[in-house]
Motif scaffolding. Structure first.
Motif, PDB file in Angstrom:
ATOM      1  N   GLY B 287       4.067  91.492  25.996  1.00 63.91           N
ATOM      2  CA  GLY B 287       4.834  92.544  26.650  1.00 63.91           C
ATOM      3  C   GLY B 287       4.220  92.866  27.999  1.00 63.91           C
ATOM      4  O   GLY B 287       3.000  92.917  28.132  1.00 63.91           O
ATOM      5  N   VAL B 288       5.093  93.061  28.983  1.00 60.76           N
ATOM      6  CA  VAL B 288       4.590  93.458  30.296  1.00 60.76           C
ATOM      7  C   VAL B 288       5.299  94.748  30.696  1.00 60.76           C
ATOM      8  O   VAL B 288       6.533  94.777  30.799  1.00 60.76           O
ATOM      9  CB  VAL B 288       4.863  92.361  31.361  1.00 60.76           C
ATOM     10  CG1 VAL B 288       4.391  92.832  32.728  1.00 60.76           C
ATOM     11  CG2 VAL B 288       4.187  91.056  30.979  1.00 60.76           C
ATOM     12  N   VAL B 289       4.536  95.797  30.864  1.00 60.60           N
ATOM     13  CA  VAL B 289       5.112  97.059  31.305  1.00 60.60           C
ATOM     14  C   VAL B 289       5.169  97.029  32.833  1.00 60.60           C
ATOM     15  O   VAL B 289       4.154  97.172  33.500  1.00 60.60           O
ATOM     16  CB  VAL B 289       4.279  98.260  30.815  1.00 60.60           C
ATOM     17  CG1 VAL B 289       4.949  99.571  31.231  1.00 60.60           C
ATOM     18  CG2 VAL B 289       4.101  98.205  29.302  1.00 60.60           C
ATOM     19  N   ALA B 290       6.344  96.792  33.364  1.00 58.53           N
ATOM     20  CA  ALA B 290       6.548  96.715  34.820  1.00 58.53           C
ATOM     21  C   ALA B 290       8.041  96.725  35.089  1.00 58.53           C
ATOM     22  O   ALA B 290       8.837  96.465  34.184  1.00 58.53           O
ATOM     23  CB  ALA B 290       5.937  95.422  35.364  1.00 58.53           C
ATOM     24  N   THR B 291       8.422  97.001  36.319  1.00 56.51           N
ATOM     25  CA  THR B 291       9.835  96.904  36.655  1.00 56.51           C
ATOM     26  C   THR B 291      10.154  95.425  36.913  1.00 56.51           C
ATOM     27  O   THR B 291       9.270  94.642  37.263  1.00 56.51           O
ATOM     28  CB  THR B 291      10.185  97.688  37.938  1.00 56.51           C
ATOM     29  OG1 THR B 291       9.506  97.078  39.033  1.00 56.51           O
ATOM     30  CG2 THR B 291       9.800  99.151  37.811  1.00 56.51           C
ATOM     31  N   TRP B 292      11.411  95.058  36.748  1.00 59.96           N
ATOM     32  CA  TRP B 292      11.766  93.668  37.034  1.00 59.96           C
ATOM     33  C   TRP B 292      11.619  93.356  38.504  1.00 59.96           C
ATOM     34  O   TRP B 292      11.318  92.231  38.886  1.00 59.96           O
ATOM     35  CB  TRP B 292      13.178  93.333  36.527  1.00 59.96           C
ATOM     36  CG  TRP B 292      14.305  94.037  37.248  1.00 59.96           C
ATOM     37  CD1 TRP B 292      14.951  95.159  36.835  1.00 59.96           C
ATOM     38  CD2 TRP B 292      14.890  93.662  38.502  1.00 59.96           C
ATOM     39  NE1 TRP B 292      15.893  95.541  37.753  1.00 59.96           N
ATOM     40  CE2 TRP B 292      15.880  94.633  38.787  1.00 59.96           C
ATOM     41  CE3 TRP B 292      14.674  92.631  39.416  1.00 59.96           C
ATOM     42  CZ2 TRP B 292      16.664  94.591  39.942  1.00 59.96           C
ATOM     43  CZ3 TRP B 292      15.463  92.593  40.565  1.00 59.96           C
ATOM     44  CH2 TRP B 292      16.444  93.560  40.823  1.00 59.96           C
ATOM     45  N   GLU B 293      11.819  94.407  39.346  1.00 55.19           N
ATOM     46  CA  GLU B 293      11.730  94.194  40.790  1.00 55.19           C
ATOM     47  C   GLU B 293      10.349  93.653  41.170  1.00 55.19           C
ATOM     48  O   GLU B 293      10.215  92.827  42.071  1.00 55.19           O
ATOM     49  CB  GLU B 293      12.005  95.502  41.557  1.00 55.19           C
ATOM     50  CG  GLU B 293      13.472  95.962  41.533  1.00 55.19           C
ATOM     51  CD  GLU B 293      13.789  96.935  40.390  1.00 55.19           C
ATOM     52  OE1 GLU B 293      13.083  96.907  39.361  1.00 55.19           O
ATOM     53  OE2 GLU B 293      14.750  97.716  40.524  1.00 55.19           O
ATOM     54  N   GLU B 294       9.307  94.156  40.428  1.00 52.54           N
ATOM     55  CA  GLU B 294       7.958  93.641  40.690  1.00 52.54           C
ATOM     56  C   GLU B 294       7.707  92.353  39.907  1.00 52.54           C
ATOM     57  O   GLU B 294       7.104  91.413  40.413  1.00 52.54           O
ATOM     58  CB  GLU B 294       6.885  94.637  40.207  1.00 52.54           C
ATOM     59  CG  GLU B 294       6.993  96.033  40.718  1.00 52.54           C
ATOM     60  CD  GLU B 294       6.059  96.942  39.901  1.00 52.54           C
ATOM     61  OE1 GLU B 294       5.093  97.413  40.492  1.00 52.54           O
ATOM     62  OE2 GLU B 294       6.298  97.155  38.691  1.00 52.54           O
ATOM     63  N   ALA B 295       8.154  92.358  38.660  1.00 55.15           N
ATOM     64  CA  ALA B 295       7.733  91.302  37.726  1.00 55.15           C
ATOM     65  C   ALA B 295       8.400  89.953  37.993  1.00 55.15           C
ATOM     66  O   ALA B 295       7.747  88.916  37.898  1.00 55.15           O
ATOM     67  CB  ALA B 295       7.990  91.740  36.292  1.00 55.15           C
ATOM     68  N   LEU B 296       9.686  89.951  38.325  1.00 55.87           N
ATOM     69  CA  LEU B 296      10.368  88.658  38.440  1.00 55.87           C
ATOM     70  C   LEU B 296       9.875  87.808  39.616  1.00 55.87           C
ATOM     71  O   LEU B 296       9.667  86.609  39.452  1.00 55.87           O
ATOM     72  CB  LEU B 296      11.888  88.838  38.472  1.00 55.87           C
ATOM     73  CG  LEU B 296      12.509  89.275  37.120  1.00 55.87           C
ATOM     74  CD1 LEU B 296      14.016  89.436  37.241  1.00 55.87           C
ATOM     75  CD2 LEU B 296      12.159  88.315  35.998  1.00 55.87           C
ATOM     76  N   PRO B 297       9.650  88.407  40.796  1.00 53.40           N
ATOM     77  CA  PRO B 297       9.096  87.580  41.877  1.00 53.40           C
ATOM     78  C   PRO B 297       7.722  87.000  41.489  1.00 53.40           C
ATOM     79  O   PRO B 297       7.445  85.831  41.739  1.00 53.40           O
ATOM     80  CB  PRO B 297       8.959  88.556  43.049  1.00 53.40           C
ATOM     81  CG  PRO B 297       9.956  89.637  42.756  1.00 53.40           C
ATOM     82  CD  PRO B 297      10.002  89.755  41.265  1.00 53.40           C
ATOM     83  N   ALA B 298       6.910  87.814  40.810  1.00 54.70           N
ATOM     84  CA  ALA B 298       5.588  87.334  40.387  1.00 54.70           C
ATOM     85  C   ALA B 298       5.753  86.194  39.384  1.00 54.70           C
ATOM     86  O   ALA B 298       5.058  85.177  39.456  1.00 54.70           O
ATOM     87  CB  ALA B 298       4.796  88.483  39.766  1.00 54.70           C
ATOM     88  N   LEU B 299       6.697  86.359  38.476  1.00 51.67           N
ATOM     89  CA  LEU B 299       6.927  85.335  37.459  1.00 51.67           C
ATOM     90  C   LEU B 299       7.370  84.024  38.114  1.00 51.67           C
ATOM     91  O   LEU B 299       6.904  82.942  37.762  1.00 51.67           O
ATOM     92  CB  LEU B 299       7.995  85.845  36.477  1.00 51.67           C
ATOM     93  CG  LEU B 299       8.333  84.959  35.284  1.00 51.67           C
ATOM     94  CD1 LEU B 299       7.089  84.702  34.427  1.00 51.67           C
ATOM     95  CD2 LEU B 299       9.415  85.616  34.408  1.00 51.67           C
ATOM     96  N   LYS B 300       8.253  84.169  39.099  1.00 51.18           N
ATOM     97  CA  LYS B 300       8.744  82.981  39.817  1.00 51.18           C
ATOM     98  C   LYS B 300       7.586  82.237  40.485  1.00 51.18           C
ATOM     99  O   LYS B 300       7.462  81.031  40.372  1.00 51.18           O
ATOM    100  CB  LYS B 300       9.761  83.411  40.883  1.00 51.18           C
ATOM    101  CG  LYS B 300      11.141  82.840  40.654  1.00 51.18           C
ATOM    102  CD  LYS B 300      12.117  83.257  41.742  1.00 51.18           C
ATOM    103  CE  LYS B 300      12.198  84.752  41.963  1.00 51.18           C
ATOM    104  NZ  LYS B 300      13.099  85.205  42.995  1.00 51.18           N
ATOM    105  N   ASN B 301       6.730  83.012  41.161  1.00 53.55           N
ATOM    106  CA  ASN B 301       5.595  82.398  41.851  1.00 53.55           C
ATOM    107  C   ASN B 301       4.664  81.681  40.885  1.00 53.55           C
ATOM    108  O   ASN B 301       4.272  80.543  41.120  1.00 53.55           O
ATOM    109  CB  ASN B 301       4.767  83.464  42.590  1.00 53.55           C
ATOM    110  CG  ASN B 301       5.485  83.894  43.850  1.00 53.55           C
ATOM    111  OD1 ASN B 301       6.344  83.163  44.348  1.00 53.55           O
ATOM    112  ND2 ASN B 301       5.159  85.075  44.349  1.00 53.55           N
ATOM    113  N   GLU B 302       4.317  82.373  39.809  1.00 50.94           N
ATOM    114  CA  GLU B 302       3.383  81.796  38.838  1.00 50.94           C
ATOM    115  C   GLU B 302       3.971  80.521  38.228  1.00 50.94           C
ATOM    116  O   GLU B 302       3.266  79.532  38.062  1.00 50.94           O
ATOM    117  CB  GLU B 302       3.082  82.794  37.712  1.00 50.94           C
ATOM    118  CG  GLU B 302       2.269  83.993  38.162  1.00 50.94           C
ATOM    119  CD  GLU B 302       0.868  83.601  38.641  1.00 50.94           C
ATOM    120  OE1 GLU B 302       0.350  82.563  38.175  1.00 50.94           O
ATOM    121  OE2 GLU B 302       0.302  84.331  39.467  1.00 50.94           O
ATOM    122  N   LEU B 303       5.257  80.577  37.900  1.00 52.50           N
ATOM    123  CA  LEU B 303       5.879  79.411  37.271  1.00 52.50           C
ATOM    124  C   LEU B 303       5.965  78.241  38.242  1.00 52.50           C
ATOM    125  O   LEU B 303       5.673  77.109  37.869  1.00 52.50           O
ATOM    126  CB  LEU B 303       7.278  79.751  36.738  1.00 52.50           C
ATOM    127  CG  LEU B 303       7.316  80.644  35.490  1.00 52.50           C
ATOM    128  CD1 LEU B 303       8.755  81.039  35.172  1.00 52.50           C
ATOM    129  CD2 LEU B 303       6.686  79.940  34.286  1.00 52.50           C
TER     130      LEU B 303
END
Ligand SMILES: Cc1cc2nc3c(=O)[nH]c(=O)nc-3n(C[C@H](O)[C@H](O)[C@H](O)COP(=O)(O)OP(=O)(O)OC[C@H]3O[C@@H](n4cnc5c(N)ncnc54)[C@H](O)[C@@H]3O)c2cc1C
Ligand SMILES: Nc1ncnc2c1ncn2[C@@H]1O[C@H](COP(=O)(O)O)[C@@H](O)[C@H]1O
Lengths: 251, 309
Positions: B287-303
């Motif tokens: 689980g990640v407690v964060a807004t999607w606005e922050e989390a999705l760009p980070a997820l994209k970068n990491e992936l």
């Protein structure tokens, strides 16, 4: 000509379903309702009636408690109610045989049911009945209407969402549709209470059930998952992605 | 034991679940025949290891989908002790109709089939697992990704039969073509968005992640009901699709019981939600407690970084 709608009573989707010993504990069910997709079938049956079909007959097969689902169907307008009373648990072909016999008795050439019941999650009953009665079968529809004597339906088929036409006799299995479901009003509820439910036994329908080919050995709760890991803040995304690769092996 | 596997197709190709059906049959020690409705995926089917015969059942009736006609055409060739199909909606319909034509029972959506025949399957939307013994002959549908696929180093004998059956359904018009996007019920990875996505246009952020992972995009009912742009075919849950991917990523979804009903049996669940109390965290492996606005760009970068390695 009438429309038959098949209604199954199931634990309400908000109710807890728990296992006691090795069986689902029905006494823990706080509320029984009409299975969700059947509500869409019922709604469509009422709309077909408004466009000229003579009556809507609601049919259920199940234990004593399930006749309440018929009364609920009457409260939104079902005209006649048939309860095929069976207390035992039945296999798919037994249920289909009974419901087919009940449909035949009503003479309905349009049959509506859910694509899947909320308890069995099977999706066997509709197509099975269509084969037994040799009716056309249109699965996973969200809407059925009448256009110039033919039935027009929107279905989710293997090649996508499409508009099809078909003639009676036909059985439709319902998905959730766009239509707003009608809710019973006070008058409907009062009228429904006075409506008689025609109770039939398998014998009344000329069906000899024989033995079930399926024996339920046990019900169990799904295995508990290990507790999850929770992280605060966006900086944890890197950790999670790494874990998805190393611990979970899914990416 | 004679086992008849009815193949599943994906357009003109064989759907990968077909080799999983063979994998499940092999574990029972049966003599396996595959029926290919309309001849689709025939040569691929013949390469699945452990199959002795492949029968292409052909005829005009297979040009468009009519479950009653298809099952009438298939039933004469599906006289085995065990008939096996996928638990897709087509698979379920054909299984039910063939079973009814033969007057035998059908058990849907098995996740395990063992000798006896003993079948386990989730019922009550996965809240309960039912294990039952069924007498042969019977028909069983198998949930995708429950069994390892059989390898493709076989060379089964191919034959063709012609079959006629009256088609009674005619297609007036296609409203939305399947196959352009990966369907949630077929995907091995799903990323779903809920009402927390704010606007339907924000789903493009989910699509970008999905493209990186070869995933399908799903949605909660609140998203489907609120926004016309999000079709019901994307809905996961009690009144949507039941899915069992290896990875399910829920973004801006609270985790209502009806949503969980459709996805809780996923192998791994990731939840991204700004509310630490959201019930979705109760079923999440990560689980990640964060807004999607922050989390999705980070997820994209990491992936992108990870997958380009
Ligand atoms: C009979 C019946 C059948 C149903 N069937 C289904 C079904 O099949 N599927 C289904 O999904 N539901 C179904 N429902 C509806 C279900 O009860 C819920 O209403 C629905 O799942 C809620 O969707 P949601 O989580 O997207 O919305 P909400 O419950 O409104 O949750 C939104 C979440 O987004 C979070 N959020 C908000 N902003 C952000 C942000 N910027 N970043 C990150 N997170 C954010 C919030 O914290 C909240 O947790 C059914 C209901 C009934 C009665
Ligand atoms: N015992 C029953 N009585 C009435 N209708 C039923 C019964 N069982 C199944 N049905 C109908 O068939 C649909 C599919 O059920 P199932 O095959 O159990 O998933 C349900 O949504 C109902 O419309």
């Amino acid at each position: 000509m009438g429309v038959a709608v098949l209604i199954k009573q199931v634990p309400d989707t908000t109710s807890k379903v728990s296992v006691a010993g090795d069986r689902v504990d029905e006494s823990s069910v706080s509320k029984w309702s009409i299975s969700p997709y059947d509500e869409y079938a019922l709604e469509c049956a009422m709309r077909l009636k408004e466009s000229g079909y003579s009556e809507v007959v609601a049919i259920t097969c199940g234990p004593q408690r399930s006749s309440k689902a018929l009364t609920e169907a009457a409260a939104v307008g079902a005209d006649s109610l048939i309860h095929v009373h069976v207390e035992d648990s039945l296999d798919s072909i037994q249920v289909q045989t009974l419901l087919s016999a009940a449909i035949k008795r009503t003479g309905s050439e349009i049959v509506l049911c859910g694509k899947q019941a909320a308890d069995t999650n099977s999706g066997s009953t509709g197509p099975g009945i269509a084969s037994i009665l040799d009716y056309s079968c249109v699965g996973v529809v969200s809407e059925v209407s009448v256009d110039d004597g033919v039935l027009v339906a929107t279905r989710q088929g293997p090649s996508g969402l499409e508009e099809i036409e078909v003639s009676a006799p036909c059985l439709f299995t319902f998905d959730k549709g766009e239509s707003e479901l009608r809710r019973p009003n006070v008058r409907g509820i009062m009228m429904a209470k006075k409506k008689t439910v025609e109770a039939l036994t398998p014998g009344d329908l000329g069906v000899d059930l024989g033995e079930s080919a399926v024996i339920v050995n046990s019900h169990s709760s799904p295995p508990d998952k290990p507790p999850g890991q929770k992280f605060e803040g966006v900086s944890s995304i890197a950790t999670v992605v790494q874990k998805l690769r190393d611990e979970a092996n899914v990416i | 034991m004679e086992v008849i596997v009815i193949s599943e197709s994906n357009g003109d190709l064989l759907h990968p679940v077909t080799a999983q059906l063979v994998g499940a049959s092999s574990s029972l020690g049966g003599n396996i025949t595959i029926l290919c409705p309309g001849g689709k995926g025939l040569s691929e089917a013949a390469e699945i290891s452990g199959v002795s015969k492949v029968i292409s059942v052909e005829g005009d009736c297979f040009q468009s989908y009519d479950s009653n006609a298809w099952s009438k055409a298939l039933a004469p060739h599906a006289e085995g002790d065990l008939v096996l199909t996928s638990s897709s909606s087509t698979g379920r319909e054909l299984a039910s109709s063939i079973a009814a034509i033969r007057g035998i029972p059908v058990l849907q959506d098995a996740t395990n089939i063992s000798e006896g025949i003993v079948v386990s399957r989730p019922i009550y939307s996965g809240k309960v697992i039912e294990t039952s013994s069924v007498k042969i002959p019977c028909v069983i549908t198998l949930r995708a990704n429950s069994y390892e696929a059989s390898e493709s180093s076989g060379k089964a004998e191919i034959s063709t039969v012609n079959q006629t059956a009256d088609v009674t359904i005619s297609i007036r018009k296609a409203l939305e073509r399947a196959g352009e996007k990966i369907d949630v019920s077929e995907a091995d990875i799903i990323i779903s968005g809920g009402r927390g996505m704010g606007e339907p246009s924000n789903f493009s952020n989910l699509e970008e992640v999905a493209d990186l992972l070869g995933a399908a995009v799903g949605a909660s009912r609140a998203a489907v009901d609120t926004w016309d742009e999000i079709p019901h075919s994307m809905q996961v849950g009690q009144t949507g699709k039941t899915v069992t991917p290896s990875l399910y990523i829920a973004v801006g979804i609270s985790g209502a019981i009806q949503h969980l009903a459709g996805m809780r049996t996923s192998k791994y669940i990731v939840a991204i939600n700004k509310d630490p109390e959201a019930p979705i965290f109760g079923v999440a492996d990560y689980g990640v407690v964060a807004t999607w606005e922050e989390a999705l760009p980070a997820l994209k970068n990491e992936l992108s970084a990870l997958l380009s390695n």
